[in-house]
Design a protein around this motif. Structure first.
Motif, mmCIF file in Angstrom:
data_model
loop_
_atom_site.group_PDB
_atom_site.id
_atom_site.type_symbol
_atom_site.label_atom_id
_atom_site.label_comp_id
_atom_site.label_asym_id
_atom_site.label_seq_id
_atom_site.Cartn_x
_atom_site.Cartn_y
_atom_site.Cartn_z
ATOM 1 N N LYS A 26 -9.513 -89.130 -29.452
ATOM 2 C CA LYS A 26 -8.544 -89.087 -30.551
ATOM 3 C C LYS A 26 -9.191 -88.754 -31.894
ATOM 4 N N GLU A 55 -9.986 -86.702 -35.350
ATOM 5 C CA GLU A 55 -9.396 -85.870 -36.393
ATOM 6 C C GLU A 55 -10.559 -85.283 -37.184
ATOM 7 N N LEU A 70 -8.500 -80.390 -36.348
ATOM 8 C CA LEU A 70 -8.230 -81.035 -35.063
ATOM 9 C C LEU A 70 -7.432 -82.305 -35.312
ATOM 10 N N TRP A 71 -6.371 -82.484 -34.523
ATOM 11 C CA TRP A 71 -5.469 -83.619 -34.706
ATOM 12 C C TRP A 71 -5.433 -84.468 -33.437
ATOM 13 N N ASP A 72 -5.875 -85.724 -33.545
ATOM 14 C CA ASP A 72 -5.695 -86.686 -32.451
ATOM 15 C C ASP A 72 -6.119 -86.084 -31.108
ATOM 16 N N LEU A 73 -7.280 -85.431 -31.099
ATOM 17 C CA LEU A 73 -7.694 -84.638 -29.938
ATOM 18 C C LEU A 73 -8.616 -85.446 -29.027
ATOM 19 N N ILE A 116 -6.013 -75.702 -26.178
ATOM 20 C CA ILE A 116 -5.882 -76.166 -27.559
ATOM 21 C C ILE A 116 -5.106 -75.127 -28.357
ATOM 22 N N GLN A 139 -3.454 -74.835 -32.386
ATOM 23 C CA GLN A 139 -3.273 -75.421 -33.718
ATOM 24 C C GLN A 139 -3.880 -76.820 -33.813
ATOM 25 N N GLY A 140 -5.072 -76.964 -33.229
ATOM 26 C CA GLY A 140 -5.822 -78.199 -33.373
ATOM 27 C C GLY A 140 -5.409 -79.343 -32.479
ATOM 28 N N ARG A 141 -4.513 -79.081 -31.536
ATOM 29 C CA ARG A 141 -4.052 -80.136 -30.637
ATOM 30 C C ARG A 141 -4.167 -79.679 -29.185
ATOM 31 N N THR A 163 -2.518 -79.016 -25.959
ATOM 32 C CA THR A 163 -1.130 -78.790 -25.555
ATOM 33 C C THR A 163 -0.952 -78.806 -24.041
#
Length: 235
Positions: A7, A9, A18-21, A208, A210-212, A214
């Motif tokens: 998770k 950032e 990167l968001w919550d990755l 990945i 847009q930084g998440r 998917t």
């Protein structure tokens, strides 16, 4: 778990990349990370390597939280990077570039044996070891970059776009080499735009955008996902 990104950032100043990755790599795996340009794939590599520090979350290598470990010490935990664009010292010889990879104490102690293994994997580098790295072809320079990473005796090899700029014939050989490295006991985190090839050799994969993350899972499942086939395989 050999490598666990939990998770995180990560950003550049106020711009979050990167968001919550979260991703994970088990021992013996090839894990492919695919996605479009600007998705955050290279940012992920830089975060694991200690070049960028997460604002939130953590990066754990064999139970050790390395989120705040300086980049020049991350290699002590068994991480090595094959960077995008190779990043060789072109005015130095092939041999000198390779030896630069034997940075940590374990690698220095086994330097000669590891060098012999690299030359076995890449016979052309043994032939060209006294040549300037800048005089090599693109494919040969990529071999030097990979060999330099292996000289660090990594548990996990981070590979950032290893097929970039290579001819289709050389790309096929490069992915065979990645499999050979993995068969020798090195886990590989492969960041790659060649989605078809990356999924073909992977044990697990992540998409990945847009930084998440998917999508994630077994590559044979992802490659048959209609949205992934349309977006990345042109099918």
């Amino acid at each position: 778990m050999l490598l666990e990104v939990d998770k995180i950032e990560v950003g550049y100043g106020d711009a979050i990349a990167l968001w919550d990755l979260s991703i994970s790599v088990r021992s013996g795996e090839i894990v492919s990370v695919v996605g479009p340009n600007g998705a955050g794939k290279s940012t992920l590599v830089n975060a694991i390597a200690g070049i960028l520090r997460p604002h939130r979350g953590k990066i754990v290598i064999e139970g050790n939280d390395v989120s705040k470990v300086p980049s020049h010490r991350v290699c002590d935990y068994g991480i090595a990077v094959v960077p995008e664009g190779r990043r060789l010292f072109t005015a130095m010889t092939v041999l000198d570039n390779l030896l630069l990879g034997a940075y940590r104490s374990l690698a220095r102690a086994e330097r000669d044996a590891t060098l012999a293994e690299v030359f076995q994997l890449f016979p052309v580098l043994k032939e060209r070891q006294d040549s300037l790295a800048g005089s090599l072809s693109g494919g040969q320079q990529q071999m030097v970059a990979i060999g330099r990473g292996l000289m660090a005796k990594p548990r996990v090899l981070l590979m950032d776009e290893p097929s970039l700029g290579l001819s289709p014939l050389i790309v096929g050989e490069m992915f065979k080499i990645i499999q050979m490295i993995n068969e020798r006991g090195v886990a590989v985190l492969l960041v790659e735009q060649n989605v078809n090839k990356a999924l073909e050799i992977a044990h697990q994969a992540y998409v990945i955008e847009q930084g998440r993350v998917t999508a994630s899972g077994a590559p044979e499942v992802l490659i048959n996902d209609p949205s992934i086939r349309e977006a990345y395989l042109g099918i």
